[in-house]
Every structure is written in C-alpha cells, then in structure tokens.
Design an enzyme around this catalytic site. Structure first.
Site, short mmCIF file in Angstrom:
data_model
loop_
_atom_site.label_atom_id
_atom_site.label_comp_id
_atom_site.label_asym_id
_atom_site.label_seq_id
_atom_site.Cartn_x
_atom_site.Cartn_y
_atom_site.Cartn_z
N GLY A 272 3.40 2.19 17.15
CA GLY A 272 2.37 2.63 16.20
C GLY A 272 1.61 3.85 16.68
O GLY A 272 1.88 4.39 17.77
N SER B 157 -1.30 -3.77 9.83
CA SER B 157 -2.57 -3.04 9.96
C SER B 157 -2.98 -2.28 8.71
O SER B 157 -4.00 -1.59 8.72
CB SER B 157 -2.46 -2.05 11.13
OG SER B 157 -1.52 -1.05 10.80
N THR C 63 -11.54 -4.05 14.46
CA THR C 63 -11.61 -2.98 13.45
C THR C 63 -12.91 -3.00 12.66
O THR C 63 -13.49 -4.07 12.41
CB THR C 63 -10.44 -3.12 12.46
OG1 THR C 63 -10.69 -2.30 11.31
CG2 THR C 63 -10.28 -4.54 11.96
N GLU D 9 -13.01 -2.71 9.65
CA GLU D 9 -12.77 -3.44 8.40
C GLU D 9 -13.41 -4.83 8.45
O GLU D 9 -13.54 -5.48 7.41
CB GLU D 9 -11.26 -3.55 8.13
CG GLU D 9 -10.60 -2.26 7.68
CD GLU D 9 -10.99 -1.81 6.28
OE1 GLU D 9 -11.19 -2.66 5.40
OE2 GLU D 9 -11.12 -0.58 6.07
N TYR E 170 -6.45 -8.44 5.76
CA TYR E 170 -6.38 -7.78 7.06
C TYR E 170 -7.69 -7.95 7.83
O TYR E 170 -7.71 -8.36 9.00
CB TYR E 170 -6.08 -6.29 6.84
CG TYR E 170 -6.30 -5.42 8.06
CD1 TYR E 170 -5.47 -5.51 9.17
CD2 TYR E 170 -7.36 -4.50 8.10
CE1 TYR E 170 -5.68 -4.71 10.28
CE2 TYR E 170 -7.57 -3.70 9.21
CZ TYR E 170 -6.73 -3.81 10.29
OH TYR E 170 -6.94 -3.03 11.39
N LYS F 155 -8.30 -10.02 11.29
CA LYS F 155 -8.84 -9.35 12.48
C LYS F 155 -10.10 -10.07 13.00
O LYS F 155 -10.40 -10.02 14.19
CB LYS F 155 -9.16 -7.89 12.17
CG LYS F 155 -7.92 -6.98 12.21
CD LYS F 155 -7.46 -6.71 13.64
CE LYS F 155 -6.30 -5.74 13.69
NZ LYS F 155 -5.81 -5.50 15.06
P1 GDP Z 1 -8.45 1.70 5.61
O1 GDP Z 1 -9.85 2.20 5.67
O2 GDP Z 1 -8.03 0.97 6.84
O3 GDP Z 1 -8.15 0.95 4.37
O4 GDP Z 1 -7.55 3.05 5.65
P2 GDP Z 1 -6.72 3.80 4.48
O5 GDP Z 1 -6.44 5.15 5.01
O6 GDP Z 1 -5.53 2.98 4.07
O7 GDP Z 1 -7.71 3.87 3.25
C1 GDP Z 1 -8.94 4.55 3.34
C2 GDP Z 1 -9.58 4.59 1.96
O8 GDP Z 1 -8.80 5.44 1.13
C3 GDP Z 1 -9.65 3.25 1.25
O9 GDP Z 1 -10.91 3.17 0.61
C4 GDP Z 1 -8.56 3.34 0.19
O10 GDP Z 1 -8.78 2.53 -0.96
C5 GDP Z 1 -8.65 4.81 -0.16
N1 GDP Z 1 -7.47 5.36 -0.83
C6 GDP Z 1 -7.45 6.07 -1.98
N2 GDP Z 1 -6.21 6.41 -2.31
C7 GDP Z 1 -5.40 5.93 -1.33
C8 GDP Z 1 -3.99 5.97 -1.12
O11 GDP Z 1 -3.24 6.52 -1.90
N3 GDP Z 1 -3.53 5.37 0.01
C9 GDP Z 1 -4.37 4.74 0.91
N4 GDP Z 1 -3.85 4.17 2.01
N5 GDP Z 1 -5.70 4.68 0.71
C10 GDP Z 1 -6.21 5.26 -0.38
#
Ligand code: GDP
Length: 332
Positions: free
Chosen positions: A15, A86, A129, A131, A157, A161
C-alpha cells in the site's frame, strides 16, 4: 555496516504507506520484512522490483497461523500494522470483509506477537485513522480533533478501525505490550491509490492535460479534509515507536480544505482556472453517510515526538500533479 541491526515487519507493504515506510526504514539500516497476501497479487512483482531489499512473507491478516509464521520468520523488533480494507466507499459495499480484516485482523496480529514474543520486546504500531472521529458538527473541537476527542465513526471502515484502536490499547494495558495507536489524518501523495479522491483528481488532471481524458466524475465536492503528505507521516509512525513509553498520537496538518479547493489548485497546475466544465457529479461516488469535515490537532506529536509536516497543501497538490504528468495511471 548498517546504522542499526533492527528488524521491522510491515503488514500492508504493497500500500501507499507501506512503500514510504519500507524506504524510510531501509534508509535507517533496518532489515525490512513485508507481508503480502494472495497467490496472484499483481502488486507482488511491482513491490519486488521497487523494494528489492524487502523480504516478502506470504501471510494474511485473517489467517492467524500465517501471522505466527511471519513473526517466526521476521523475528521483528517493530511491527507496523498498515494492512486494512482502507477505502471508506468500499467498506460500505463490503462491511463484513472490512470487519474481518480491519478489525479482527488487528487482534490476530496482536495475538501472533503475544504468542511468539517471549521476551515481550516487540513494539507494535497500529494504523488508526481520523475516520474514527466522524466529523459531525456537534463533535468538532475548535482546534481540531486530538487524542482526547470523542469518536463517532461514520462508516464500516471507521467502526472497524475503532476496534483496532481499542484492542491495541487494551493489549497494552492488559499485557504490558509496547503498543502505539497512530491516529493519522488523510495523507496522500504520488503513491496514493487512484480510488482516493486526491489521486483520482491529480491523475485525471494530468490525463486531461495530456489529451487522454476530457472530464472527471466525482461525488460530493464540499467535504473538507486535513490532507498531509504520506512521506511526512511515516516518519511520525517511526518516531512513535522510538519513545520510552507507548502512547496514542494524532498526526495532522492542522488545516482543512474542501475537494473544491483541491480541484482549483490541481487544475491551476495545468493552466485551467475554471474547472467546472471538466467536472461531472456522479451519485455513484457519494457515500451513504458522509464525514463533513476533518481537522486534526498535531500538537502532542509536535511536542513529544518533535514531528512536523514538511509538505503543505499547495505543495502536496503540485507534487501529485507533477508526478502524474510523467507517470501514467489508469483512468478511474
Ligand atoms: P476518506 O476521507 O478516507 O474517505 O478519503 P477519500 O479520498 O476516499 O474521500 C475524501 C472525500 O472525498 C470524501 O468526503 C468523499 O466522499 C469525497 N469524494 C467526492 N468524490 C469522490 C470520488 O470520486 N472518490 C472518492 N474516493 N472520494 C470522493
């Protein structure tokens, strides 16, 4: 002659953080072992090529006997448990698998250490995390979440965690193990998977510049995150395991930015100021429960570990887009 004769075992070696950490520990003279799962894991070859100094061990967090074997082979001084399901979105679709790996897997790893570490000298790092905090308005401390803040996870998730965090602490208190829980806010970079929003954007922006893609589809753009650089954060992980006593630490930047802000800076890197025509909203990327805002308070880590992040938010976006303009990733 290496600077240290220490041995480290990393779960999640394939990762983002596993790669950064393997390089850091190798640079410090560690002998590095990494757990890899699955017979046909395509990342096996990539990992072997990129980190030829890492000894890969076939094991799986859901298979306790394989973890005992990994401990016997690696005989580590330090274990970094970075492996997990994750991705928040994925965890909603695979909640039971997430519980098996991200929650119970931590217990399996701790038991493997307890059963094999007769001297009680192994130091254990659990990748916890932000989260776990959930980001709900009523729950937000003014200066950002710290080690004492209330948890309210908002995804399978985050809930899994929480178990990992508490079982790490429970085994520390119950068995006097040197167990550390590092509560890391989002950390990104050139090694981030394209399923995460920052890399999805930097990759798409680069592809738009190169004429390989004409738009990007995203979910909600208003959520805010405390985004740091993963390379800075693995340094913090290592520092946590070098203290006299084990404890819990938050690593964060102390700043929060929306996805819109990330988009603005990323598109600016390729000379586009109005990014709206290039971004389409797709409900498929929205979550059943969203974490509105995450902001961390890293004061304890700064004070006790002497840790500080080096890459700031604009620097992070620039680093990622610059990287993706030269290294092709698949479209997502
Ligand atoms: P997280 O904070 O661990 O959930 O990291 P992510 O990078 O997966 O998501 C960060 C934020 O981006 C969250 O609020 C998601 O809902 C938002 N988000 C908006 N569009 C997208 C998308 O297309 N992909 C992902 N992964 N997150 C998105």
């Amino acid at each position: 002659m290496s600077a240290t004769s220490k041995r480290a075992l990393i779960t999640g070696i394939t990762g983002q953080d596993g790669g950064h950490l393997a390089a850091l520990l190798h640079g410090k003279g560690y002998e590095v072992f990494g757990i890899i799962r699955g017979q046909h894991n395509p990342r096996r070859l990539i990992t072997q090529q990129e980190f030829p100094y890492v000894t890969l061990i076939d094991a799986d967090l859901t298979d306790s006997s394989s973890l005992v074997r990994a401990m016997q082979v690696a005989k580590p001084d330090e274990v970094y448990n970075l492996a997990a399901i994750s991705h928040v979105g994925y965890s909603f679709k695979n909640p039971q698998l997430t519980a098996d790996v991200t929650a119970k897997g931590v217990l399996n790893m701790l038991e493997a250490i307890r059963l094999t570490d007769k001297g009680g000298n192994v130091r254990f790092y659990q990748a916890s995390t932000s989260e776990m905090y959930g980001g709900l308005e009523y729950n937000r401390p003014e200066k950002g979440y710290d080690e004492q803040s209330t948890f309210h996870p908002r995804s399978p998730y985050g809930v899994a965690k929480m178990y990992g965090h508490w079982i790490t602490q429970n085994y520390r208190e119950s068995y006097d193990m040197y167990n550390v829980s590092g509560i890391l806010f989002n950390h990104e970079g050139e090694r981030r998977g394209v399923e995460f929003v920052t890399r999805k954007i930097s990759n798409a922006v680069a592809r738009i510049k190169l004429g390989k893609q004409d738009h990007i589809e995203l979910g909600d753009l208003w959520p805010k995150r405390d985004w740091g650089y993963a390379g800075d954060y693995v340094e913090g992980m290592w520092r946590m395991l070098q203290q006299d006593k084990p404890d819990n630490y938050v690593l964060a930047t102390g700043e929060t930015h929306s996805i819109e802000e990330f988009l603005t800076l990323a598109f600016a890197e390729i000379g586009i100021t109005d990014w709206k025509p290039y971004v389409k909203q797709n409900p498929a990327f929205m979550r059943p429960a969203e974490v509105d805002l995450l902001l961390g308070n890293p004061e304890k880590a700064e004070r006790e570990l002497g840790w500080e992040r080096k890459v700031d938010f604009p620097g992070l976006v620039k680093l990622m887009v610059t990287h993706d303009l030269t290294v092709e990733e698949t479209k997502i």
